[in-house]
Design an enzyme around this catalytic site. Sequence first.
Site, PDB file in Angstrom:
ATOM      1  N   CYS A 117       0.844  -1.191   0.000  1.00  0.00           N
ATOM      2  CA  CYS A 117       0.000   0.000   0.000  1.00  0.00           C
ATOM      3  C   CYS A 117       0.880   1.242   0.000  1.00  0.00           C
ATOM      4  CB  CYS A 117      -0.883  -0.029   1.245  1.00  0.00           C
ATOM      5  SG  CYS A 117      -1.996   1.372   1.403  1.00  0.00           S
ATOM      6  N   HIS A 160      -9.301  -4.038  -1.261  1.00  0.00           N
ATOM      7  CA  HIS A 160      -8.304  -3.199  -0.582  1.00  0.00           C
ATOM      8  C   HIS A 160      -8.788  -1.745  -0.526  1.00  0.00           C
ATOM      9  CE1 HIS A 160      -3.950  -2.252   0.335  1.00  0.00           C
ATOM     10  NE2 HIS A 160      -4.371  -1.064  -0.090  1.00  0.00           N
ATOM     11  N   GLU A 161      -9.308  -1.234  -1.641  1.00  0.00           N
ATOM     12  CA  GLU A 161      -9.765   0.166  -1.688  1.00  0.00           C
ATOM     13  C   GLU A 161     -11.062   0.366  -0.905  1.00  0.00           C
ATOM     14  OE1 GLU A 161      -7.503   2.133  -2.569  1.00  0.00           O
ATOM     15  OE2 GLU A 161      -6.319   0.569  -3.534  1.00  0.00           O
ATOM     16  N   HIS A 164     -10.076   0.806   2.593  1.00  0.00           N
ATOM     17  CA  HIS A 164      -9.604   2.171   2.874  1.00  0.00           C
ATOM     18  C   HIS A 164     -10.783   3.090   3.175  1.00  0.00           C
ATOM     19  CE1 HIS A 164      -5.299   2.340   2.457  1.00  0.00           C
ATOM     20  NE2 HIS A 164      -5.312   1.764   1.266  1.00  0.00           N
TER      21      HIS A 164
END
Length: 187
Positions: A117, A160-161, A164
């Site tokens: 990341c 993953h996003e 976030h």
Amino acid sequence: MSGAPSVGLGGWTPAALGVPGEVRRVVCAPEPVLSRPGPEVDPTAAETVRLAADLVATMRVSPGCVGLAAPQVGVGAQVFAVDVTGHPKAVTVHGTFVLCNARVVEASRWKPGREGCMSVPDLTGDVKRASRLVVEGALPGSGAPVRLVTDGFEARALQHEIDHCAGLLFLDRVAGAHAVYQRKVYL
């Protein structure tokens, strides 16, 4: 979201945003914005469209970057960009896209994989993620609802996003310290 989502992006490209993006500074842990869930956004609002364009511009100038979420540029919001085009692990590729208020609606075939990341530049980690994924969200600008069906590496990037946007880093998903590694640098 109103209306039934269309499957796929319906030909959407970042050009549909109609504004040029500016490169923003990527923040790193332990920046507080990275650990707070971002609020949903109005995908048709001018500030959302500018943010979407900025995410794409920042992602494009960052070597190896396949995704970037609003919290990573210091903005608490549920907006992220993804583009796995050309990545050797990518099989399903939807090109460059931005989603607002995205949610995983189906996830299956869980597999471990190494993740890194930009907001945690010195570490990588093994994270178990779904390798088959269905995500619904809205396109910035039009606000059109979409449903993306993907797998493999693109599915990992989307999860993953989305994490976030929920205030989570990949470090929050590793099984323990044994699954965290110093990032290798090749010269």
